[in-house]
Design a protein around this motif. Structure first.
Motif, PDB file in Angstrom:
ATOM      1  N   LYS A  30      11.912   6.392   9.827  1.00  0.00           N
ATOM      2  CA  LYS A  30      11.470   7.792   9.722  1.00  0.00           C
ATOM      3  C   LYS A  30      10.759   8.029   8.385  1.00  0.00           C
ATOM      4  O   LYS A  30       9.726   8.709   8.331  1.00  0.00           O
ATOM      5  CB  LYS A  30      12.676   8.724   9.822  1.00  0.00           C
ATOM      6  CG  LYS A  30      13.159   8.897  11.249  1.00  0.00           C
ATOM      7  CD  LYS A  30      14.104  10.083  11.339  1.00  0.00           C
ATOM      8  CE  LYS A  30      14.185  10.570  12.784  1.00  0.00           C
ATOM      9  NZ  LYS A  30      14.926  11.799  12.927  1.00  0.00           N
ATOM     10  N   ALA A  31      11.337   7.464   7.307  1.00  0.00           N
ATOM     11  CA  ALA A  31      10.744   7.681   5.989  1.00  0.00           C
ATOM     12  C   ALA A  31       9.362   7.023   5.911  1.00  0.00           C
ATOM     13  O   ALA A  31       8.415   7.604   5.378  1.00  0.00           O
ATOM     14  CB  ALA A  31      11.666   7.125   4.908  1.00  0.00           C
ATOM     15  N   TYR A  32       9.233   5.798   6.471  1.00  0.00           N
ATOM     16  CA  TYR A  32       7.937   5.111   6.451  1.00  0.00           C
ATOM     17  C   TYR A  32       6.898   5.962   7.186  1.00  0.00           C
ATOM     18  O   TYR A  32       5.764   6.164   6.712  1.00  0.00           O
ATOM     19  CB  TYR A  32       8.050   3.726   7.109  1.00  0.00           C
ATOM     20  CG  TYR A  32       6.770   2.929   7.030  1.00  0.00           C
ATOM     21  CD1 TYR A  32       6.597   1.975   6.038  1.00  0.00           C
ATOM     22  CD2 TYR A  32       5.719   3.149   7.927  1.00  0.00           C
ATOM     23  CE1 TYR A  32       5.412   1.249   5.949  1.00  0.00           C
ATOM     24  CE2 TYR A  32       4.531   2.446   7.848  1.00  0.00           C
ATOM     25  CZ  TYR A  32       4.375   1.488   6.855  1.00  0.00           C
ATOM     26  OH  TYR A  32       3.208   0.777   6.759  1.00  0.00           O
TER      27      TYR A  32
ATOM     28  N   ASP B 189       2.304   8.968   7.066  1.00  0.00           N
ATOM     29  CA  ASP B 189       1.780   9.942   8.019  1.00  0.00           C
ATOM     30  C   ASP B 189       1.378   9.294   9.349  1.00  0.00           C
ATOM     31  O   ASP B 189       0.238   9.422   9.813  1.00  0.00           O
ATOM     32  CB  ASP B 189       0.579  10.686   7.389  1.00  0.00           C
ATOM     33  CG  ASP B 189       0.251  11.941   8.190  1.00  0.00           C
ATOM     34  OD1 ASP B 189       1.153  12.413   8.923  1.00  0.00           O
ATOM     35  OD2 ASP B 189      -0.896  12.417   8.102  1.00  0.00           O
ATOM     36  N   VAL B 190       2.299   8.542   9.882  1.00  0.00           N
ATOM     37  CA  VAL B 190       2.045   7.903  11.187  1.00  0.00           C
ATOM     38  C   VAL B 190       3.154   8.311  12.155  1.00  0.00           C
ATOM     39  O   VAL B 190       4.253   8.692  11.737  1.00  0.00           O
ATOM     40  CB  VAL B 190       2.015   6.348  11.084  1.00  0.00           C
ATOM     41  CG1 VAL B 190       0.815   5.872  10.291  1.00  0.00           C
ATOM     42  CG2 VAL B 190       3.317   5.795  10.493  1.00  0.00           C
TER      43      VAL B 190
ATOM     44  N   GLU C 171       0.853  -1.193   0.000  1.00  0.00           N
ATOM     45  CA  GLU C 171       0.000   0.000   0.000  1.00  0.00           C
ATOM     46  C   GLU C 171       0.885   1.239   0.000  1.00  0.00           C
ATOM     47  O   GLU C 171       1.932   1.253   0.642  1.00  0.00           O
ATOM     48  CB  GLU C 171      -0.857   0.033   1.270  1.00  0.00           C
ATOM     49  CG  GLU C 171      -1.765  -1.158   1.420  1.00  0.00           C
ATOM     50  CD  GLU C 171      -2.124  -1.404   2.879  1.00  0.00           C
ATOM     51  OE1 GLU C 171      -1.811  -0.553   3.721  1.00  0.00           O
ATOM     52  OE2 GLU C 171      -2.703  -2.460   3.141  1.00  0.00           O
ATOM     53  N   ASN C 172       0.464   2.266  -0.690  1.00  0.00           N
ATOM     54  CA  ASN C 172       1.039   3.611  -0.574  1.00  0.00           C
ATOM     55  C   ASN C 172       2.551   3.728  -0.589  1.00  0.00           C
ATOM     56  O   ASN C 172       3.150   4.059   0.411  1.00  0.00           O
ATOM     57  CB  ASN C 172       0.659   4.244   0.794  1.00  0.00           C
ATOM     58  CG  ASN C 172      -0.802   4.449   0.903  1.00  0.00           C
ATOM     59  OD1 ASN C 172      -1.484   4.469  -0.113  1.00  0.00           O
ATOM     60  ND2 ASN C 172      -1.268   4.597   2.131  1.00  0.00           N
ATOM     61  N   THR C 173       3.184   3.449  -1.655  1.00  0.00           N
ATOM     62  CA  THR C 173       4.626   3.768  -1.631  1.00  0.00           C
ATOM     63  C   THR C 173       4.798   5.172  -2.216  1.00  0.00           C
ATOM     64  O   THR C 173       3.941   5.657  -2.957  1.00  0.00           O
ATOM     65  CB  THR C 173       5.461   2.756  -2.441  1.00  0.00           C
ATOM     66  OG1 THR C 173       4.916   2.674  -3.730  1.00  0.00           O
ATOM     67  CG2 THR C 173       5.508   1.403  -1.775  1.00  0.00           C
ATOM     68  N   ALA C 174       5.927   5.761  -1.898  1.00  0.00           N
ATOM     69  CA  ALA C 174       6.163   7.124  -2.391  1.00  0.00           C
ATOM     70  C   ALA C 174       6.835   7.064  -3.758  1.00  0.00           C
ATOM     71  O   ALA C 174       7.484   6.074  -4.087  1.00  0.00           O
ATOM     72  CB  ALA C 174       7.064   7.853  -1.419  1.00  0.00           C
ATOM     73  N   THR C 175       6.685   8.117  -4.536  1.00  0.00           N
ATOM     74  CA  THR C 175       7.447   8.189  -5.786  1.00  0.00           C
ATOM     75  C   THR C 175       8.887   8.541  -5.420  1.00  0.00           C
ATOM     76  O   THR C 175       9.163   8.964  -4.291  1.00  0.00           O
ATOM     77  CB  THR C 175       6.898   9.300  -6.693  1.00  0.00           C
ATOM     78  OG1 THR C 175       7.084  10.543  -6.009  1.00  0.00           O
ATOM     79  CG2 THR C 175       5.434   9.085  -7.016  1.00  0.00           C
ATOM     80  N   LEU C 176       9.764   8.370  -6.382  1.00  0.00           N
ATOM     81  CA  LEU C 176      11.175   8.654  -6.115  1.00  0.00           C
ATOM     82  C   LEU C 176      11.369  10.107  -5.678  1.00  0.00           C
ATOM     83  O   LEU C 176      12.132  10.398  -4.749  1.00  0.00           O
ATOM     84  CB  LEU C 176      11.997   8.347  -7.377  1.00  0.00           C
ATOM     85  CG  LEU C 176      13.483   8.157  -7.158  1.00  0.00           C
ATOM     86  CD1 LEU C 176      13.765   7.073  -6.131  1.00  0.00           C
ATOM     87  CD2 LEU C 176      14.162   7.830  -8.488  1.00  0.00           C
TER      88      LEU C 176
END
Ligand SMILES: Nc1ncnc2c1ncn2[C@@H]1O[C@H](COP(=O)(O)OP(=O)(O)OP(=O)(O)O)[C@@H](O)[C@H]1O
Length: 777
Positions: free
Chosen positions: A377-379, A384-385, A318-323
């Motif tokens: 931290k990135a996760y 947004d947790v 679920e929800n990975t970030a773009t580069l």
């Protein structure tokens, strides 16, 4: 054969019948006693009135009459003694004797009055009458049902145990082993021995195959009996687990079984064994696959682990970030942490966030912990947790799980990340015997699982862990593939890496070296097979003290004394050695260091355990087994905090209290085998732990123990200072010796079969495989 058996049974054994006057010595843990006996009758050539008897006994009582079977032995200090091999209680044959016997401590709840009533009703043969038919007790007025049942049970147990002891002693099985056997099988012990003595080998710890084989032959079992061939095969497979194997190739297995079962009277062929193995395969007692023989638990562990991996990596994320988003987030983290991630480190963070299962591997100081922190931290930013567990009302909502195979590794993970971390056993809710609470039906809750020190995880534990990972969880496995493999079977980390089917990132750039660490430099020189005499030059955090084996104890104690005089906390020093026996072995070093660091004083309490080991208040000790009920695990190090005598506590037993970082665990005498001194510990036990100062003795007599991965593991345990003492040649030979003991595992093949062709994220240890923003900088 039958003749031989008859002669064993009919042999007139020497005995002494006598009353136990008093116990001179009793070891609760071993059930070993030395007692003074008043001789009443004997068939031995012995004319004295009393004798000292010694041996292993279940429950000797003063003033009771026993018949002891055994032989005389002259003790240099205490003179003639009777060494007891078996014994039985002599049941009194007078009414008064019988009343005293029944009202003794052996029979709970039976006082003199009740005993009199029983003997009055049933006469001098009361005991055999009760054992023949317990209902006879119901006709006696005033004996309640519960009391009667208890009496019958105690009588049966006493009789049963002694009967078994006497019988087993005919096969040369001593009292100590007889006790273990009785505890396991109770009254069925002899029936099992008769039907299949080999069962003892698998059920009773320490019962040797050869002994079972000898008994089987005395009982007339043929050398080609299926039980013998089957037990031999399973025994060979079980033994192979000690070398870390998951299976044995069929031809090797056949040879080993034939060797084990060799007997000059009967030629067993590999074909006979192969036929029996095929039957065992049909009965599912072994599994034969692709020409390899497995014990079922190991076959299904590999199979289960591979299936669960497949289940996980085929589920979406679920929800990975773009580069671009990730770049921005990473930039912020770099600012907060005041560092700039290297290319490999960025790849590791990117890959871990973008894959269901990722492996990050690297030697010491390459930034594994730094990467873990970056990922967390990135996760948290992407999803947004919050990272802080206190911000969650329900613990089950907390998305992160941090775990490691040992207590110390989990503690380090907690200290370096500031987040809760537990051992894998605790995470899965291990109950100590039957299994884990967490599994497919009762999975873990959370979103991101990080397992540190994964090289230490064996295939059984890996399988249980992955069973409990739900479909929507991401997993990061972190470890150093050059360290020793797991103590248990398999080589999970190295099989996963060599399959190249799970995304992985190798961190090779060393960051701590930049801070001038010679220890890290040495570790990487060893890792890259480039260690030479020049690599061993002394530096501010490293010294090599040249000495011989005979000087080792002296050198180590001098280092300790000097460190202490310089004000260094000696708790920070850890000696690591590869083996227990030898002039420079763990046992001797511990003994000497205890004398130096924590000597006997008038006021300091101490207890004597087995093998002349003395535990004293203030001693540094290590836990040797997992004890989940007390939250202490194999490898945890603590300090003896207190010793209580038996009249100082309500349990009325001697107690030794060990404090593991403030968590106190109580040991009774029988549990002393679960701890040992820890001034010096084995390199194997040090896996997953780190120490400020490590002293590493290395001498040529360690011989085949001197291997690259062992020495590498030892060296990488030191954080601030490393002192190697011993012979340079032995060290250099060791770091150039690869562990050639190949472990037979088939996880890689299992993974290929299941995962090949499935799209996972590509491995990124090679530069061309992934393009990161760092390529454009
Ligand atoms: N990109 C970086 N820039 C600057 N310093 C870094 C970087 N990565 C790691 N370090 C520093 O290098 C040291 C080692 O990093 P870290 O503890 O993460 O490595 P590790 O692989 O976990 O080491 P070990 O296995 O020995 O515990 C730390 O002091 C860390 O702050």
């Amino acid at each position: 054969m039958e003749q031989q058996r008859q002669s064993i049974e009919n042999e007139e054994q020497g005995y002494i019948t006598g009353v136990l006057l008093y116990t001179i010595f009793h070891n609760e843990q071993e059930h070993f006693s030395i007692a003074k006996i008043k001789v009443k009758d004997t068939n031995e050539d012995y004319k004295e009135k009393d004798i000292v008897a010694k041996g292993y006994f279940a429950n000797l009582q003063e003033d009771k009459t026993y018949r002891f079977y055994g032989s005389f032995e002259r003790h240099s200090k205490f003179g003639m003694q009777y060494k007891v091999t078996s014994y039985q209680t002599v049941i009194p044959d007078t009414k008064d004797g019988l009343i005293a016997y029944l009202s003794s401590d052996m029979f709970y709840g039976i006082g003199k009055k009740t005993a009199k009533r029983i003997v009055g009703h049933l006469g001098e043969n009361a005991i055999s009458k009760i054992l023949n038919n317990k209902d006879v007790l119901h006709d006696i007025p005033g004996i309640k049902h519960d009391k009667a049942e208890l009496l019958v049970k105690s009588l049966q147990e006493n009789q049963g145990f002694e009967h078994i002891v006497v019988h087993l002693s005919k096969y040369g099985i001593g009292l100590k082993m007889a006790q273990k056997i009785y505890q396991k099988y109770k009254d069925e012990a002899l029936q099992i021995l008769q039907e299949d003595p080999y069962q003892y080998v698998f059920d009773i710890e320490g019962f040797g195959f050869q002994k079972a084989d000898e008994i089987a032959r005395q009982s007339g079992l043929s050398l080609t009996h299926p039980n013998r061939l089957g037990a031999g095969s399973i025994y060979v497979l079980q033994k192979s687990i000690q070398d870390g194997h998951v299976f044995i190739p069929l031809d090797t297995c056949l040879k080993q079984v034939v060797n084990l079962l060799y007997h000059s009277n009967e030629k067993l062929s590999e074909k006979d064994i192969a036929d029996r193995l095929m039957e065992l395969n049909k009965e599912k007692k072994v599994i034969i696959q692709n020409g390899n023989v497995y014990l079922p638990s190991l076959y299904y562990a590999e199979d289960g682990f591979a299936s669960n991996l497949k289940r996980l990596i085929t589920k979406p994320i679920e929800n990975t970030a773009t580069l671009a988003e990730l770049m921005k987030i990473i930039g912020q983290i770099e600012e907060e942490e005041i560092l700039s991630y290297g290319k490999e480190q960025f790849s590791a963070i990117n890959q871990s966030l973008d894959s269901k299962v990722t492996i990050v591997t690297g030697g010491p100081g390459t930034g594994k912990t730094t990467v873990i922190k970056g990922i967390l931290k990135a996760y948290a930013a992407i999803h947004d947790v919050a990272l802080d567990i206190k911000e969650y009302v329900k613990r089950a909502d907390y998305p992160f799980i941090l775990t490691a195979p040992t207590g110390r590794a989990a503690k380090r993970l907690n200290e370096s990340t500031g987040l809760p971390a537990v051992t894998i056993h605790r995470l899965l809710g291990w109950d100590g015997k039957d299994g884990f609470e967490k599994n497919q039906q009762e999975p873990l809750t959370g979103k991101f699982l990080i397992v540190d020190e994964f090289s230490m995880v064996d295939i059984w534990l890996a399988n249980n862990l992955f069973k409990a990972v739900p479909d929507d969880m991401q997993v990061l496995l972190v470890g150093d593939e050059d360290q020793l493999p797991s103590v248990g079977p398999g080589q999970v980390l190295s099989d996963l890496l060599s399959s190249e089917l799970i995304p992985f990132v190798s961190l090779n750039e060393v960051y701590r070296q930049k801070e001038g660490s010679k220890i890290i430099q040495l570790a990487h020189t060893i890792k890259n097979n480039a260690c030479s005499s020049g690599s061993l030059k002394n530096d501010k955090d490293f010294s090599f003290i040249h000495c011989h084996e005979q000087q080792m104890i002296d050198v180590i104690t001098k280092i300790y004394s000097r460190a202490s005089s310089k004000g260094i906390d000696i708790q920070d020093i850890q000696v690591l050695a590869p083996m227990y026996r030898s002039q420079a072995g763990i046992t001797l070093i511990n003994k000497e260091l205890q004398e130096l660091v924590n000597p006997k004083t008038k006021t300091k309490r101490e207890v004597k355990a087995a093998n002349d080991v003395v535990f004293r208040v203030g001693d540094k000790v290590i836990q040797l087994v997992n004890q989940p009920e007390d939250h202490v695990y194999n490898g945890d190090i603590g300090e003896v905090a207190a010793i209580f005598t038996e009249d100082e506590n309500i349990e009325n037993v001697e107690q030794l209290v060990v404090s593991f970082d403030g968590k106190e665990v109580v040991y009774e005498r029988k549990d002393y085998i679960n701890i040992m001194h820890a001034y010096c510990i084995s390199i194997h036990k040090s896996q997953g732990s780190e120490f400020p100062i490590v002293i590493l003795p290395v001498v040529s007599t360690y011989n085949r123990m001197l291997r690259k991965n062992l020495l590498y593991t030892a060296i990488t345990r030191s954080k601030q200072s490393l002192i190697i003492c011993g012979e340079e040649n032995a060290f250099l030979r060791g770091v150039r010796t690869l562990d050639t003991n190949k472990r037979y595992t088939s996880l890689k093949e299992q993974l290929v079969e299941r995962l090949q062709g499935i799209e996972t994220k590509p491995a990124v240890d090679e530069e061309e495989k992934v393009i990161t923003p760092y390529d454009f900088m």
